[in-house]
Scaffold this active site. Structure first.
Site, PDB file in Angstrom:
ATOM      1  N   ASP A   1      75.317  59.317  86.470  1.00 46.47           N
ATOM      2  CA  ASP A   1      74.721  59.511  85.144  1.00 46.47           C
ATOM      3  C   ASP A   1      74.275  60.957  84.960  1.00 46.47           C
ATOM      4  O   ASP A   1      73.128  61.237  84.612  1.00 46.47           O
ATOM      5  CB  ASP A   1      73.542  58.559  84.944  1.00 46.47           C
ATOM      6  CG  ASP A   1      73.199  58.369  83.454  1.00 46.47           C
ATOM      7  OD1 ASP A   1      74.067  58.663  82.608  1.00 46.47           O
ATOM      8  OD2 ASP A   1      72.081  57.937  83.157  1.00 46.47           O
TER       9      ASP A   1
ATOM     10  N   PHE B   1      67.162  52.684  79.964  1.00 50.47           N
ATOM     11  CA  PHE B   1      66.952  51.729  81.050  1.00 50.47           C
ATOM     12  C   PHE B   1      65.486  51.367  81.260  1.00 50.47           C
ATOM     13  O   PHE B   1      65.159  50.646  82.199  1.00 50.47           O
ATOM     14  CB  PHE B   1      67.524  52.305  82.346  1.00 50.47           C
ATOM     15  CG  PHE B   1      68.985  52.563  82.286  1.00 50.47           C
ATOM     16  CD1 PHE B   1      69.453  53.815  81.910  1.00 50.47           C
ATOM     17  CD2 PHE B   1      69.899  51.571  82.566  1.00 50.47           C
ATOM     18  CE1 PHE B   1      70.801  54.066  81.838  1.00 50.47           C
ATOM     19  CE2 PHE B   1      71.250  51.816  82.498  1.00 50.47           C
ATOM     20  CZ  PHE B   1      71.713  53.069  82.125  1.00 50.47           C
ATOM     21  N   GLY B   2      64.604  51.861  80.428  1.00 47.85           N
ATOM     22  CA  GLY B   2      63.212  51.488  80.605  1.00 47.85           C
ATOM     23  C   GLY B   2      62.262  52.546  80.081  1.00 47.85           C
ATOM     24  O   GLY B   2      62.651  53.581  79.546  1.00 47.85           O
ATOM     25  N   ARG B   3      60.964  52.275  80.257  1.00 46.25           N
ATOM     26  CA  ARG B   3      59.899  53.184  79.823  1.00 46.25           C
ATOM     27  C   ARG B   3      59.386  53.951  81.033  1.00 46.25           C
ATOM     28  O   ARG B   3      59.329  53.432  82.141  1.00 46.25           O
ATOM     29  CB  ARG B   3      58.764  52.383  79.172  1.00 46.25           C
ATOM     30  CG  ARG B   3      59.222  51.595  77.943  1.00 46.25           C
ATOM     31  CD  ARG B   3      58.177  50.560  77.520  1.00 46.25           C
ATOM     32  NE  ARG B   3      56.987  51.163  76.970  1.00 46.25           N
ATOM     33  CZ  ARG B   3      56.845  51.487  75.682  1.00 46.25           C
ATOM     34  NH1 ARG B   3      57.831  51.264  74.825  1.00 46.25           N
ATOM     35  NH2 ARG B   3      55.730  52.029  75.238  1.00 46.25           N
TER      36      ARG B   3
ATOM     37  N   GLY C   1      63.833  55.420  77.612  1.00 44.33           N
ATOM     38  CA  GLY C   1      65.250  55.684  77.787  1.00 44.33           C
ATOM     39  C   GLY C   1      66.068  54.423  77.682  1.00 44.33           C
ATOM     40  O   GLY C   1      65.578  53.355  77.311  1.00 44.33           O
TER      41      GLY C   1
ATOM     42  N   LEU D   1      55.728  58.879  78.846  1.00 43.75           N
ATOM     43  CA  LEU D   1      56.531  60.096  78.746  1.00 43.75           C
ATOM     44  C   LEU D   1      57.734  59.904  77.839  1.00 43.75           C
ATOM     45  O   LEU D   1      58.172  60.832  77.179  1.00 43.75           O
ATOM     46  CB  LEU D   1      57.018  60.526  80.134  1.00 43.75           C
ATOM     47  CG  LEU D   1      55.930  60.910  81.134  1.00 43.75           C
ATOM     48  CD1 LEU D   1      56.549  61.250  82.473  1.00 43.75           C
ATOM     49  CD2 LEU D   1      55.118  62.087  80.612  1.00 43.75           C
ATOM     50  N   GLY D   2      58.295  58.703  77.825  1.00 44.34           N
ATOM     51  CA  GLY D   2      59.468  58.479  76.999  1.00 44.34           C
ATOM     52  C   GLY D   2      60.055  57.109  77.225  1.00 44.34           C
ATOM     53  O   GLY D   2      59.681  56.386  78.153  1.00 44.34           O
TER      54      GLY D   2
END
Length: 684
Positions: free
Chosen positions: A488, A372-374, A370, A367-368
């Site tokens: 966040d 902090f991770g996949r 970011g 999906l994406g």
């Protein structure tokens, strides 16, 4: 023939009169159903009757509704001679069996309604009775007794385990925590509606006193008679005739599931209606059907998995080749699991299930990526539920127990504007977080990317999104059992469901503490542009730092611009701070010029001005000057007027921070220069 013709007309009139009398609603009805095999009921939705006589209103399928009504018409018509209203008494045995322990979804209700057409009703929190536009309308003419297993803040629910009396809508006129008053001691003993155990409800209405009494009791085991407690759980004065008017009505049940599911069962039902004091006949407990065992499918799959593991171990001891293959399998699915994690068992997913759900974390499911991770889209093999799986790297085991404990706690959050964190899985050097899947992606896609191929968000949609995020934050800060500081808040962490309603997601950085306790200092985490001055200085995240980020966020929604933007012209590296830009325009009397030009001037001017000023107020550099989220919600809903403040009071250009100073490089999140998909959505 001339003599016979009038006789024929007379006979025809008599037949029509008999048909009219037969079809008119009655003021008396008595029936007792001990098991529903062969029962005359009107069913719709997913409602069905099992071969053993169990009325199944809903099963373990998400976002479904089911109804079951007695076909006879009734009327709570006032007697014109003495003004009396019919009385009724009903009792039914039921059970709610959740798919996952301690996670309900959403409940069932006994209903009196003039219409059995609920095709326009929504499932989830509306229990299959209303939708957002019809909820609360006096023209519904509906009386319902809800057995609710989800806390819905928008309906002012008292908790996620309550009984409520609802008139024409889902906001209960009277409610009480589920339980019963013991006859021997008089104490209120709690009952857990989603325990999977059989219980019994009595609903008694006295038409003379206009008094509605609700009583609840456990059924220890099917076949054992249950004594009705003497003292009702709650009583409520209501003129049912004034609610239902003289309309013909039906009695029956409605139920619904949401993103989490439960099977809602009715085992037996007795009903009586008449003038004066009436009492429904008792159920014959020896004839009631049994409740299915819990989660048989998953038990079988776990037993099979254990058998395969034992078989693999035997082959490892016998064949070297099998040992090599087993070693490869272990490296593929190995998890990091410690003894202390037993207490968090319901929130732990197996790595193998997540691997299968995401097709081996394949690129097609990505999906994406970011800060902090996949993140991958997946479908859980047992339940078929769609989830988003976020893979976060971690090497240190320090503090992991506390972190997992917080994940388990956050997994109990229940709010329509908060994405559900379902659980986690741990491997060496890796943590996997499992969330509900939200179909329409993240808000920043609609604000900043792809306007050519995505529908533009209108002002009314933006305003509803702002109110939804505010309601979710109020729940996190004040209305849950602990204070949850999100840490966040930003557009990419606000997701849009199928109806474009906002859900606040990504709780990977969230921290919890008890109400009234000051939070401890931690690393500075968050996203550049949303961080409050005191957070950068002290590293202490509080509800006030969330309010600051929320203020920047609503400016971003209203203006369609990021919190920090590189200027297209000017000195190299110069940045435009959104907060400074809006307040400068306010000082110059042109604050509405900051509203997103993509709206083409089509917006509510008073609402837009209020949102812009509220965003600046929330983004004040001094935390004590910021409003609480409860006050923010009151401003947005028009229940409180925004105070008159001058731009000078909120002016803080000189207090803007150098955002590159003092951050932990491993935890701060930077806005990407390219579109990044929502971590919970299907956007790519």
């Amino acid at each position: 023939m001339l003599l016979k013709f009038p006789s024929f007309l007379l006979l025809l009139h008599l037949l029509l009169l008999l048909k009219l009398v037969a079809s008119s609603p009655t003021e008396e009805l008595n029936f007792t159903i001990n098991g529903f095999s062969g029962a005359n009921l009107t069913l719709d939705g997913v409602a069905t009757v099992s071969s053993h006589g169990l009325l199944i209103l809903t099963n373990n399928i998400v976002e479904q509704k089911g109804h079951a009504f007695h076909p006879s018409h009734l009327c709570f018509c006032r007697n014109h001679s003495d003004g009396s209203i019919p009385s009724f008494s009903t009792t039914f045995a039921f059970a709610i069996v959740p798919e996952f322990t301690n996670l309900g979804g959403n409940g069932l209700a006994f209903v009196i309604t003039p219409s059995t057409d609920f095709s326009e009703a929504q499932p989830a929190q509306f229990l299959g009775l209303f939708n957002r536009s019809s909820n609360g309308r006096a023209t519904n003419h509906v009386v319902a007794i809800e057995l609710d297993t989800v806390l819905n803040v928008e309906f002012q629910d008292i908790n996620n385990n309550h009984v409520g009396i609802d008139i024409n809508g889902m906001r209960s006129n009277e409610s009480s925590a589920a339980g019963y008053y013991a006859d021997d001691t008089g104490e209120l003993r709690n009952l857990t509606l989603i325990s999977g155990k059989a219980m019994q409800v009595w609903v008694d209405y006295d038409g003379v006193d206009s008094m509605l009494n609700i009583t609840l009791s456990p059924i220890n085991e099917i076949g054992t008679p249950t004594t009705k407690p003497t003292k009702p759980l709650m009583s409520f004065t209501v003129n049912i005739s004034a609610v239902l008017l003289d309309l013909p009505v039906h009695v029956g049940f409605s139920s619904a599931t949401g993103s989490m599911t439960s099977s809602h069962y009715v085992l037996g039902w007795s009903f009586a209606m008449g003038v004066g004091h009436v009492q429904a006949l008792p159920l014959d407990y020896s004839k009631l059907p049994t409740i299915p065992r819990l989660n048989l499918k998953r038990h079988r799959s776990r037993a099979l998995g254990l058998w395969l593991a034992v078989a693999s171990l035997v082959f490892v001891l016998l064949v070297t080749f099998v040992a090599f293959a087993a070693a490869r399998w272990w490296s593929k699915y190995a998890e990091l699991r410690e003894d202390w994690e037993v207490e968090f068992g319901p929130h732990r997913f197996s790595y193998r299930d997540l691997f299968r759900a995401t097709n081996g974390f394949g690129e097609r499911e990505l999906l994406g990526v970011g800060g902090f991770g996949r993140v991958y889209r997946g479908t859980l093999p047992n339940s078929g539920a769609e989830v988003a799986v976020k893979r976060v790297s971690h090497e240190s085991r320090q503090g992991m127990r506390e972190f997992v404990a917080e994940i388990a706690s956050i997994g109990r959050l229940r709010h329509r504007n908060v994405v559900q964190l379902l659980g986690y899985c741990r491997r060496k050097g890796e943590l996997l977080l499992v969330y509900d899947f939200v179909p329409n992606g993240s808000l920043d896609k609609y604000l900043h990317y792809g306007r050519a191929h995505k529908p533009a968000l209108g002002w009314s949609q933006r305003f509803r999104i702002v109110k939804g995020v505010a309601a979710g934050l109020l729940y996190l800060h004040e209305e849950w059992e602990q204070v949850v500081v999100h840490r966040d808040i930003k557009a990419s962490n606000v997701l849009l469901d199928s109806e474009m309603n906002a859900k606040l997601g990504d709780f990977g950085l969230a921290r919890l503490y008890d109400h009234g306790i000051n939070p401890h200092t931690t690393h500075v985490v968050g996203t550049m542009g949303y961080l409050s001055p005191e957070l950068v200085r002290s590293g202490r995240a509080t509800t006030a730092t969330d309010v600051f980020a929320f203020g920047v966020f609503i400016l971003e929604v209203a203006c369609g611009r990021r919190p920090v933007e590189e200027l297209a012209v000017g000195p190299q590296g110069e940045q435009l701070m959104l907060v400074d830009w809006v307040i400068e325009n306010w000082r110059e009397g042109s604050i509405l010029d900051t509203v997103d030009a993509g709206l083409g001037g089509e917006y509510a001017r008073e609402e837009a001005e209020m949102v812009l000023k509220l965003g600046l107020m929330c983004s004040h550099p001094h935390p004590e000057a910021r409003p609480s989220m409860r006050l923010v919600v009151q401003y947005l809903e028009g229940r409180a007027a925004l105070p008159e403040l001058s731009p000078d009071y909120l002016y803080f250009r000189n207090l803007s921070l150098g955002y590159n100073e003092g951050f932990d490089d491993f935890v701060i999140s930077y806005p990407s220069s390219v579109p990044s998909a929502s971590i919970f959505s299907g956007e790519k």
